[in-house]
Design a protein around this motif. Sequence first.
Motif, PDB file in Angstrom:
ATOM      1  N   SER A  21       0.512  -0.782  -0.222  1.00  0.00           N
ATOM      2  CA  SER A  21      -0.022   0.226  -0.345  1.00  0.00           C
ATOM      3  C   SER A  21       1.016   1.330   0.522  1.00  0.00           C
ATOM      4  O   SER A  21       1.808   1.735   0.950  1.00  0.00           O
ATOM      5  CB  SER A  21      -1.298  -0.311   1.505  1.00  0.00           C
ATOM      6  OG  SER A  21      -1.925  -0.683   1.559  1.00  0.00           O
ATOM      7  N   CYS A  22       0.568   2.430  -0.563  1.00  0.00           N
ATOM      8  CA  CYS A  22       1.204   3.253  -0.917  1.00  0.00           C
ATOM      9  C   CYS A  22       0.079   4.167  -0.092  1.00  0.00           C
ATOM     10  O   CYS A  22      -1.243   4.827  -0.832  1.00  0.00           O
ATOM     11  CB  CYS A  22       1.545   4.227  -1.647  1.00  0.00           C
ATOM     12  SG  CYS A  22       2.172   4.923  -2.385  1.00  0.00           S
ATOM     13  N   SER A  23       0.062   5.294   0.538  1.00  0.00           N
ATOM     14  CA  SER A  23      -0.824   6.277   1.152  1.00  0.00           C
ATOM     15  C   SER A  23       0.345   7.514   0.804  1.00  0.00           C
ATOM     16  O   SER A  23       1.299   8.024   1.302  1.00  0.00           O
ATOM     17  CB  SER A  23      -0.484   6.264   2.853  1.00  0.00           C
ATOM     18  OG  SER A  23      -1.626   7.303   3.304  1.00  0.00           O
ATOM     19  N   ARG A  72      -6.798   1.761  -6.682  1.00  0.00           N
ATOM     20  CA  ARG A  72      -6.386   2.643  -5.796  1.00  0.00           C
ATOM     21  C   ARG A  72      -7.085   2.982  -5.399  1.00  0.00           C
ATOM     22  O   ARG A  72      -9.031   2.633  -6.097  1.00  0.00           O
ATOM     23  CB  ARG A  72      -5.884   4.532  -6.533  1.00  0.00           C
ATOM     24  CG  ARG A  72      -7.122   4.975  -7.432  1.00  0.00           C
ATOM     25  CD  ARG A  72      -7.450   4.494  -8.834  1.00  0.00           C
ATOM     26  NE  ARG A  72      -8.118   5.086  -9.671  1.00  0.00           N
ATOM     27  CZ  ARG A  72      -9.881   4.671  -9.957  1.00  0.00           C
ATOM     28  NH1 ARG A  72      -9.922   3.208  -9.052  1.00  0.00           N
ATOM     29  NH2 ARG A  72     -10.575   5.351 -10.552  1.00  0.00           N
ATOM     30  N   LYS A  76      -9.231   6.833  -0.060  1.00  0.00           N
ATOM     31  CA  LYS A  76      -8.465   6.794   1.701  1.00  0.00           C
ATOM     32  C   LYS A  76      -7.299   7.372   0.833  1.00  0.00           C
ATOM     33  O   LYS A  76      -5.979   7.316   1.566  1.00  0.00           O
ATOM     34  CB  LYS A  76      -8.929   5.609   1.298  1.00  0.00           C
ATOM     35  CG  LYS A  76      -9.903   4.559   2.350  1.00  0.00           C
ATOM     36  CD  LYS A  76      -9.144   3.282   2.864  1.00  0.00           C
ATOM     37  CE  LYS A  76     -10.542   2.905   2.934  1.00  0.00           C
ATOM     38  NZ  LYS A  76     -10.002   1.388   3.298  1.00  0.00           N
ATOM     39  N   THR A  78      -5.072   6.436  -1.559  1.00  0.00           N
ATOM     40  CA  THR A  78      -3.692   4.733  -1.178  1.00  0.00           C
ATOM     41  C   THR A  78      -3.980   4.991  -2.340  1.00  0.00           C
ATOM     42  O   THR A  78      -4.636   4.580  -3.270  1.00  0.00           O
ATOM     43  CB  THR A  78      -3.853   4.323  -0.462  1.00  0.00           C
ATOM     44  OG1 THR A  78      -5.406   3.956  -0.223  1.00  0.00           O
ATOM     45  CG2 THR A  78      -4.144   5.099   0.722  1.00  0.00           C
ATOM     46  N   SER A  80      -2.354   1.386  -4.193  1.00  0.00           N
ATOM     47  CA  SER A  80      -2.202  -0.711  -3.975  1.00  0.00           C
ATOM     48  C   SER A  80      -1.798  -1.406  -5.086  1.00  0.00           C
ATOM     49  O   SER A  80      -1.738  -1.298  -6.315  1.00  0.00           O
ATOM     50  CB  SER A  80      -3.119  -1.174  -2.906  1.00  0.00           C
ATOM     51  OG  SER A  80      -3.740  -0.441  -2.260  1.00  0.00           O
TER      52      SER A  80
END
Length: 128
Positions: A21-23, A72, A76, A78, A80
């Motif tokens: 995940s990338c926030s 995506r 949120k 994010t 993924s």
Amino acid sequence: QVQLVESGGGLVQPGGSLRLSCSASGFTLDYGALGWFRQAPGKEREGVACISSSIGTTTYAHSVKGRFTISRDIAKNTVSLQMNNLKPEDTAVYYCATDPDQECNGGTWIEQIRYDYWGQGTQVTVSS
């Protein structure tokens, strides 16, 4: 402050799965190219996958097509990367990146100079 933070890396056996995940913070992922890249030891960083944030279209490197899925969640903020049937050659540091000015746009998505923002990377190791 614009920031991308990856998570979800680790050690997995061949054939296993991981979800990265990338926030994002400091900006919204509602337009542009959201990409995942990776760098294996002794190799150059390479493109893995890209998703056009506004329309959701995806593109993948040949080596991961059919095994990895990029997605995506705009609410949120994010992006993924679901990685299935992992192989030892998938071992690398994985980075997320975003080009907020244009979508993936065919072959240009692998041009790393396009991407303005990068995460710090997360290690994925595939080994028995």
